[in-house]
Design a protein around this motif. Sequence first.
Motif, PDB file in Angstrom:
ATOM      1  N   TYR A  52      -2.488 -77.959  42.394  1.00  0.00           N
ATOM      2  CA  TYR A  52      -2.437 -77.230  41.126  1.00  0.00           C
ATOM      3  C   TYR A  52      -3.641 -77.696  40.316  1.00  0.00           C
ATOM      4  O   TYR A  52      -3.728 -78.859  39.890  1.00  0.00           O
ATOM      5  CB  TYR A  52      -1.130 -77.549  40.403  1.00  0.00           C
ATOM      6  CG  TYR A  52      -1.032 -76.945  39.019  1.00  0.00           C
ATOM      7  CD1 TYR A  52      -0.939 -75.575  38.841  1.00  0.00           C
ATOM      8  CD2 TYR A  52      -1.034 -77.755  37.886  1.00  0.00           C
ATOM      9  CE1 TYR A  52      -0.848 -75.014  37.583  1.00  0.00           C
ATOM     10  CE2 TYR A  52      -0.941 -77.214  36.625  1.00  0.00           C
ATOM     11  CZ  TYR A  52      -0.846 -75.839  36.471  1.00  0.00           C
ATOM     12  OH  TYR A  52      -0.768 -75.288  35.219  1.00  0.00           O
ATOM     13  N   THR A  53      -4.603 -76.807  40.095  1.00  0.00           N
ATOM     14  CA  THR A  53      -5.905 -77.200  39.535  1.00  0.00           C
ATOM     15  C   THR A  53      -6.053 -76.858  38.058  1.00  0.00           C
ATOM     16  O   THR A  53      -7.079 -77.192  37.457  1.00  0.00           O
ATOM     17  CB  THR A  53      -7.027 -76.508  40.321  1.00  0.00           C
ATOM     18  OG1 THR A  53      -6.882 -75.081  40.210  1.00  0.00           O
ATOM     19  CG2 THR A  53      -6.993 -76.907  41.787  1.00  0.00           C
ATOM     20  N   THR A  66      -0.489 -82.424  41.353  1.00  0.00           N
ATOM     21  CA  THR A  66       0.731 -81.860  41.907  1.00  0.00           C
ATOM     22  C   THR A  66       0.432 -80.600  42.727  1.00  0.00           C
ATOM     23  O   THR A  66      -0.685 -80.084  42.718  1.00  0.00           O
ATOM     24  CB  THR A  66       1.721 -81.512  40.790  1.00  0.00           C
ATOM     25  OG1 THR A  66       1.097 -80.585  39.892  1.00  0.00           O
ATOM     26  CG2 THR A  66       2.124 -82.766  40.022  1.00  0.00           C
ATOM     27  N   LYS A  67       1.477 -80.113  43.416  1.00  0.00           N
ATOM     28  CA  LYS A  67       1.350 -78.898  44.216  1.00  0.00           C
ATOM     29  C   LYS A  67       1.518 -77.655  43.342  1.00  0.00           C
ATOM     30  O   LYS A  67       2.154 -77.701  42.289  1.00  0.00           O
ATOM     31  CB  LYS A  67       2.411 -78.864  45.329  1.00  0.00           C
ATOM     32  CG  LYS A  67       2.137 -79.779  46.489  1.00  0.00           C
ATOM     33  CD  LYS A  67       3.151 -79.532  47.584  1.00  0.00           C
ATOM     34  CE  LYS A  67       2.845 -80.375  48.812  1.00  0.00           C
ATOM     35  NZ  LYS A  67       3.783 -80.122  49.922  1.00  0.00           N
ATOM     36  N   ILE A  68       0.944 -76.568  43.807  1.00  0.00           N
ATOM     37  CA  ILE A  68       1.154 -75.300  43.133  1.00  0.00           C
ATOM     38  C   ILE A  68       2.605 -74.862  43.348  1.00  0.00           C
ATOM     39  O   ILE A  68       3.276 -75.300  44.282  1.00  0.00           O
ATOM     40  CB  ILE A  68       0.187 -74.221  43.663  1.00  0.00           C
ATOM     41  CG1 ILE A  68       0.361 -74.047  45.177  1.00  0.00           C
ATOM     42  CG2 ILE A  68      -1.249 -74.549  43.314  1.00  0.00           C
ATOM     43  CD1 ILE A  68      -0.485 -72.917  45.752  1.00  0.00           C
TER      44      ILE A  68
END
Length: 807
Positions: free
Chosen positions: A350-351, A388-390
């Motif tokens: 998650y950018t 974190t992950k998307i």
Amino acid sequence: MKKIIYVLILFFTFLLSYNVNAQDILKGKDLSTIKVDYLSDDDLAKISAQLKSNNTTIEQVEPMALSKGMSQTEYDKLKVRLNEYSAGLNKGIEGKSQKEEDKSGFGRKQNKIKNNKVKDSTNVLIFGSELFDNPTLNFEPDLKMATPVNYVLGPGDELQVSVYGVQEYNASIPVSVEGKVAIQYVGQISVSGMSIEAATQKIKAAIAKVYSTVRSGQSQVSVSLSQIRTIKITIVGGKQPGNYSISSLATVYNALHLAGGPGKNGSYRNIELIRNNKVYKNIDIYRFLVKGDQSDNVTLKENDVIRIPAYSQRVTVEGEVKRPGIFEMKKGETFADLLNFASGFNEFAYTASVNVLQKTGKEFKVHDINESEYNSYLPQSGDVFRITKILNRFENRIKIEGAVFRPDYYSFTEGMRVSDLITRAEGLKEDAYSKRARIIRLKTDLTTEIMNVDLDAALSGDLNADIELKREDIVTVYSILDFREEYKVTIDGEVKNPGVYDYLENLTLNDLIVQVGGLTGSASKRVEIARMIKSDIIDDSDPKRIELVQFEITADNNEQAKNFILKPFDVVNIRRIAVYEKPQMVVIKGAVAYPGKYVLANKKETVYNVVMRAGGLTSVANLEGMKILRPIKEDQIEKLKSVDLNLKTDTLNNKLINKLENELKFSTIPINWEKIVKNKNHYSNVTLFPGDEIEVAVYNEGVKVTGNVLLTSEIPYRSGKGFKYYINAVGGVDSKGWKKKAYIIYPNGKADVTKSFLFFRSYPNVEPDSQIVVPEKPETKKMSTGEWVSIGSVLTSLALLIVTAFK
């Protein structure tokens, strides 16, 4: 002259005896004549090999050598010479390996530098630590490479000076402690502190003064570096700090690798190379790790100091980056630089923002960095960045399924309607149910609702019916085939492939017969069709559950003139003709005139009829040895297996099942031929079944005795001799034999057992070609002493009670 010859013979015999004794010193009986001074190196090699093959040392064989006559003085000499020989042999091996090493370096030599690598488990997550922990990585200088032109000579180096051409000269000349090389006929030349290129020019000029051909160009001069000196450096702050003796060609990374890299708190980005008490170079290992830049990997010089200070800032990166770990940061570097060290986000990151766990003077705090701040945020020491992950959801997904040509997920755009989605799915299929379609919609509170669509109206341009879609909608287009019940028909009886088949509209009996492969040759003209009854009214007075339709067909034709139309769930049964039986055979073998296979001609074909058709019995036939072997059917075996025999162990039960399945393939029916010949209606003249085998044994006068007897054998039959005679003839029963349960099997398969009445025992009669079997006694558990004592106590107590009762 004779005396001289005699003396020479004695001398050579004496030497030969030494040689023989030397070759077999451990096995010789008399070692008193051994003179160690006369033993050659070959003799010592043989003695050493003999000791090694026996896995002993010279010290261990001392008692044996002295007991066989060798004096203590000679033994001490032998011990000293063997030790000297072994030492010289090891030195030769080392010299050989050194020569091989020199050869691999193309004549250039360098002292081997070794350092035991220590795996650092504490700093394994620190970015850059793997560079120094991996033993397969090596920064040693390559001795095969050309000497750098800026290489500075010093004491310990060795130059290979060669003059070739008209005049020749070749020598390896070391650089002395004064920094000079001494060339024959030329003198001493100072080269310390000079580069190899400058020293070469100086040496050529000095040689040209002595060798006239060098001045005239008829001879050439070559100068190369053959021996590289060792320099001493100091490393401070490494995992293994200390003074190191390394090659003069070694670089900073070579030295750091030897020291195991920075220590626990050592910096990877501000390493100082101190030369002449001044910082000569600041080394940043990240430049090499991230960009492959080796500009910091400079060559070391004598007395250089590599100082590794403590780090100033370290941060941690966790989660969805390509290279998570602990990173060291310099002043002024941003989060974008840190992300570069970590090789960037991975494909699941998650950018949009990054969470940072920061440390204050008293406690922790959490800070969020937006994507716009990546190039400006300055990480602080101790920061923990968590990527974190998307989310596992889609921002523009929509789905259509069912009776369309391309059911799948599609991208959603604002204002999209049902007709737009159907168009993207290549339209409706022919079987689509156009009166209704379903939309499953995800509401804002994550609950779902259902909406119905009139497809005909929506596709005709009615905007009220052509509902506007939303993200994550699932549109389902029904098929008219989904509403139809799956109908079946069943066909059984005399057809090739009976079974259950799909019902199709307008299916006829001819269609079904052809589909199942046609009628068999045993099909009769009678056909029965069972059809279910459908009614909305329950009529209790009508007992019928189904409707039966019976008619006749042409049995030998798949295409019937009367083509009966079938309905769903019909059960068609093609009956078998009343008389249709294929020829079936039995086998007769043994002592008959024409053994072989015979067809059962009559429904009640007997043994006598088949034997007569086979030409009758031969002269060697045993009239008492006729029997029928009847195959045991699978259903009979299953019935036997299902019987609970109440066996104590599973092993016995498994053995019995295995015997039923694999061994008992036939049941035996004894035949009394003499009774059959006299009376054709005798019970022995049984009716044969297909597959029966009639065996007519050849007359044999022997009697077999098997089982638990001392000798399994066949004894010649003697008229009048009884059962015990044949058992005694084979030595009687063994220790496990159960004589009173012995039995006999007659040639026709009939059996008889030993009978007992009171103290009398009667044994069965013995006939020629019979077999006597003595079974094994069952295992019995003997009573222990305690059990006998218990029984005795009970009997004593009973006796006392009886005596007391009669007093």
